[in-house]
Design a protein around this motif. Sequence first.
Motif, mmCIF file in Angstrom:
data_model
loop_
_atom_site.group_PDB
_atom_site.id
_atom_site.type_symbol
_atom_site.label_atom_id
_atom_site.label_comp_id
_atom_site.label_asym_id
_atom_site.label_seq_id
_atom_site.Cartn_x
_atom_site.Cartn_y
_atom_site.Cartn_z
ATOM 1 N N SER A 1 -4.188 1.236 3.579
ATOM 2 C CA SER A 1 -4.963 0.697 2.465
ATOM 3 C C SER A 1 -5.104 1.760 1.390
ATOM 4 N N PHE A 2 -5.173 1.308 0.163
ATOM 5 C CA PHE A 2 -5.257 2.246 -0.961
ATOM 6 C C PHE A 2 -6.053 1.620 -2.082
ATOM 7 N N ARG A 3 -6.477 2.465 -2.979
ATOM 8 C CA ARG A 3 -7.340 2.005 -4.059
ATOM 9 C C ARG A 3 -6.579 1.960 -5.365
ATOM 10 N N VAL A 4 -6.737 0.840 -6.050
ATOM 11 C CA VAL A 4 -6.187 0.716 -7.399
ATOM 12 C C VAL A 4 -7.331 0.223 -8.275
ATOM 13 N N GLY A 5 -7.778 1.059 -9.228
ATOM 14 C CA GLY A 5 -8.941 0.706 -10.022
ATOM 15 C C GLY A 5 -10.152 0.634 -9.108
ATOM 16 N N THR A 6 -10.768 -0.536 -9.048
ATOM 17 C CA THR A 6 -11.970 -0.664 -8.228
ATOM 18 C C THR A 6 -11.706 -1.422 -6.940
ATOM 19 N N GLU A 7 -10.450 -1.860 -6.762
ATOM 20 C CA GLU A 7 -10.143 -2.707 -5.607
ATOM 21 C C GLU A 7 -9.383 -1.950 -4.524
ATOM 22 N N LEU B 1 5.108 3.140 -5.198
ATOM 23 C CA LEU B 1 3.951 2.452 -5.768
ATOM 24 C C LEU B 1 2.943 3.510 -6.203
ATOM 25 N N LEU B 2 2.631 3.515 -7.479
ATOM 26 C CA LEU B 2 1.623 4.462 -7.970
ATOM 27 C C LEU B 2 0.244 3.861 -7.761
ATOM 28 N N VAL B 3 -0.575 4.554 -6.976
ATOM 29 C CA VAL B 3 -1.930 4.070 -6.704
ATOM 30 C C VAL B 3 -2.914 5.218 -6.956
ATOM 31 N N ASP B 4 -4.204 4.894 -7.000
ATOM 32 C CA ASP B 4 -5.191 5.941 -7.276
ATOM 33 C C ASP B 4 -5.345 6.878 -6.081
ATOM 34 N N GLN B 5 -5.513 6.294 -4.917
ATOM 35 C CA GLN B 5 -5.640 7.116 -3.725
ATOM 36 C C GLN B 5 -5.424 6.272 -2.486
ATOM 37 N N VAL B 6 -5.002 6.938 -1.425
ATOM 38 C CA VAL B 6 -4.860 6.227 -0.156
ATOM 39 C C VAL B 6 -6.212 6.265 0.532
ATOM 40 N N SER B 7 -6.693 5.107 1.018
ATOM 41 C CA SER B 7 -8.034 5.059 1.583
ATOM 42 C C SER B 7 -8.029 5.238 3.089
ATOM 43 N N ASP B 8 -7.168 4.508 3.769
ATOM 44 C CA ASP B 8 -7.342 4.457 5.217
ATOM 45 C C ASP B 8 -6.088 3.887 5.862
ATOM 46 N N ILE B 9 -6.074 4.084 7.175
ATOM 47 C CA ILE B 9 -5.055 3.380 7.935
ATOM 48 C C ILE B 9 -5.787 2.392 8.822
ATOM 49 N N LEU B 10 -5.437 1.128 8.661
ATOM 50 C CA LEU B 10 -6.190 0.074 9.328
ATOM 51 C C LEU B 10 -5.427 -0.445 10.532
ATOM 52 N N SER B 11 -6.116 -0.567 11.640
ATOM 53 C CA SER B 11 -5.529 -1.230 12.796
ATOM 54 C C SER B 11 -6.385 -2.453 13.057
ATOM 55 N N VAL B 12 -5.824 -3.613 12.875
ATOM 56 C CA VAL B 12 -6.650 -4.833 13.007
ATOM 57 C C VAL B 12 -5.963 -5.831 13.915
ATOM 58 N N GLN B 13 -6.746 -6.722 14.470
ATOM 59 C CA GLN B 13 -6.202 -7.823 15.252
ATOM 60 C C GLN B 13 -5.499 -8.782 14.300
ATOM 61 N N PRO B 14 -4.400 -9.370 14.742
ATOM 62 C CA PRO B 14 -3.678 -10.285 13.853
ATOM 63 C C PRO B 14 -4.584 -11.367 13.275
#
Lengths: 684, 121, 175
Positions: C29-35, C108-121
């Motif tokens: 996951s990464f941040r672009v602007g406020t999202e 892909l130019l993004v503001d910052q990388v936020s996290d690595i997510l491991s989620v259930q499908p």
Amino acid sequence: MSNAASTSSDYSQFRQTFFAESAEMLADMESKLERLTAHGLDREELDAVFRCVHSIKAGAGMFNYARLVDFAHGFEALLDRMRDGRMQIDTTVANLIIRAADVLSELVSAAQSERAVPTDVGVAVSEELSHLLSLGLSTSGLESGSDGPETPPLRRVEIRFSPRPGLLRHANEPLLVIRELGGLGEMTTVCDTSRLPGLETIDVEETYFAWTFELTTEASDSTIGEVFEFVADDAEISLTTLETFSSEPDDMAEDEAFGLWLEPSEVPSATVEVSATQLDAGSQPLHPLAPMPTKSASLSSIRVDLFRVDRLVNMVGELVISQAMLRQELSQLTHKTIDGLEALDTLTRDLQDCVMAIRMQPVRSVFARMPRLVREVASKLGKHVRLTMIGEQTELDKTVIEELADPLTHMIRNSVDHGIEMPDTRLAKGKSAEGSITLSAAHVGSNILIHLEDDGAGLNRERLYNKAVEKGVIAEGTKLSDEEIVDLIFAPGFSTAAFVSDVSGRGVGMDVVRRNIMKIGGRIQVSSVEGKGTRFTLIIPLTLAVLDGMLISVGAEKYILPLTSIIESFRPLPSQIRVLAGGGRVAHIRGDYVRLIALNRLFDVDSAIDDPTKGLIVLTETADGTRIGIVVDELIGQQQVVIKSLQQNYTPVLGISGATILGDGNVALILDIEQLGEIKEQNA
Amino acid sequence: MAKRVLAVDDSKTMRDMVNFTLKNAGYEVIEAEDGLKALALAKAQSVDVILTDINMPNMDGISLVKELRAQPQYRSTPILILTTEGGDDKKAAGRAAGATGWIVKPFSPDKLIAVINKVCP
Amino acid sequence: MNDVTQNYEETLNTIKRGGSDSHLMQFISFRVGTEDYAVDILAVREIKGWTRTTVLPNQPDYVRGVLNLRGAIVPVFDLKCRFGQGETEATEKHVVIIVSIAERLIGLLVDQVSDILSVQPDSVGPVPEMEPGRAQAFLEGIITVNDSMIVLLSLNSLFDSVILAGTEPAEQNAA
């Protein structure tokens, strides 16, 4: 050949290999035969031509191509005669061989495309072959397709040769005698050194050795005797026939298709016994006699998947870049490091050259098709044309060679068709009846220069001009320089009445040729003197993988301009620049007005020099001869760059032919001169 | 272990066909495109049968047979020469050089296998 | 910037080696602007700090040019600009995520990388219908993590028209 049916079905999967291989061999043969008329063939070339015909015959037999086998058989027999010296090459024989090669290639291609060959094809040549073969030979020799009956049977003889003291004093050299004897067949030699005295008592003018030779030969006793002609009085010589190898078929075995010699003949020893004392005496007469491969080192080759080569080329390209980057990074370091870097630099460049060389092939593969083309077209038109080819060994990138074949074929056909006049016309003009076309290739810098020159009619300026007006290529009254008129032949849709014929055909014009040449980054030029001939010049990059470029800067951006398209660069005077009504600018250069293209406007680059009198104009020429002045900030320098594709990860970009990576690791775009003129300026 | 056949011919077509045929018959086939390379191969690896063309660049089949016979390990190895029809002089030369037998081109796969089986029991 | 890159690479490697439960789906996951947005981790090849790119002339604004990725010429797209929020003022703190789509590499130019997510499908939900004209086509789903919503990007539809269909971007721009 009772098994032919099963053979052809079971081996049909190898047909493609056979045809591919045949095509290679035929092209190779063609190039060798090209020298035939001029210089004859040396032994090695003759052997190669023989092997080609022989292999095609053998292969054709496996696939049951009866006509091909029959024809190749006669051809092979003739070549075999020449190989063993029973047939000398004269003009008749040479011509027959060349025609036979043409028929052979025709039959191969017919077999490949599974088309029926008219029954008369090759018949005349076959008959001439038979006739030639029957001259001076009995019919049985002809039928066997090889050996004449007058040749004595192959036999193994033992010859003893013991020189007497006088031999050396008569200025005879046993070594030469032994060499000559060895030339008669396969020979093993045993040297008897028992008479050799101790070193202190040796008389240098005395002979101490005696030899026993076992020779497998077809030579008669008298022929062998001739070898010893000059030494017979100074030596004891004896000759015994040990074994005669009969060539009677029933001596062989039971089956016509194969056989085994149940009691193999005694294996002749190929080892040479040389005593140590003899070596000490400083003479090595036996060495040249040992059976060994004597042919000059062959050009061995391997087939490599082009993909692998390309990968290698890419990787070395990376290496060059990484090395350049490293160099830049480390440039502040000590002298020792710099020395090391320089060595690495040299090595990397050499490695790159080697790798690039893998893709290189002689233009011969394309040139080799041309003699036949010229013969075909000329004979169809009733013209006499001599094609001379120079520099066939000149190498260039395989991809480029492939792209060169079509345009070159078309141009040569054109030259024979339109350039060279009919024999009587030529005679009337005081020229020789035979026209001459010269095709040459040479390296010039990182380009290959190909000239195609004929001594034909040349281009008629007036007719070219009128036709161009008629076709709407130019408006009537347009003032053109002589050069521009001649260039009209490259204009799209241009063809004078005389430029359309049965041979050259409609549809494909010189405009297509030019487009094909442009596609491989090359250029084509023509010059012609009416009545004297025409000369086309092709300037083609050696490879599509690297490019000699000029690094230029525009604002903060850097671009690469292909060096081949640059004529000159200069800073213009204000008086040389005119602004046109639409905002476009032209520069007045030596009487011509040249359109200016400002890269900053074209590519919307900020903070670049917009005024050419403060920056530079790089004068370039496109493939069609149009000159364009490119306005840049400055020239940074010339360098060879590895061409990278933009399309691998993106789409084509108008005006950009590719990209490269500079020494600092940054990407620079390579400008496509041909496309730049199509782009609208953004902020004029 | 599969017997190893060395197929020597300057024609790739021929080599391919011999290779295909004999491989299907359970032989291991190694190839060389001229006598010189064949000799090098034969010295480098042990070979059970040699099948060689005669007309080849660098070293022809007859010289190859002689060279092989001069190698102690190939004094008694079956060597077959491939000839075209009417090549009686070639057969004689082959025999003189020490070849074991000959096969005439064109040949059928069955014939080739039969001959190889015969010399290589 | 090097240590940032390295950290992510280590993490990436851990994940790709199967360091976590293999039933889980993994996203970066990464941040672009406020999202916050996310992409499938399997598409990610590399994460690196922003460096100057070479501008490609006459391309859409969101095409930031090309960079050299170990010899390959890789285009970089400005996601903020692609979402119609104006160009990113790229600094050294910005991040380029190199992803592979349809055998092409893009950045892909993004503001910052936020996290690595491991989620259930099953925690990846569908995108609700929105008014036409929104960038909905780029969205593949919505991931809910700790009560916050992260939009899962559909890389294929984001850049199809530019890099796959081979349209003439120069003309688009000139129009």
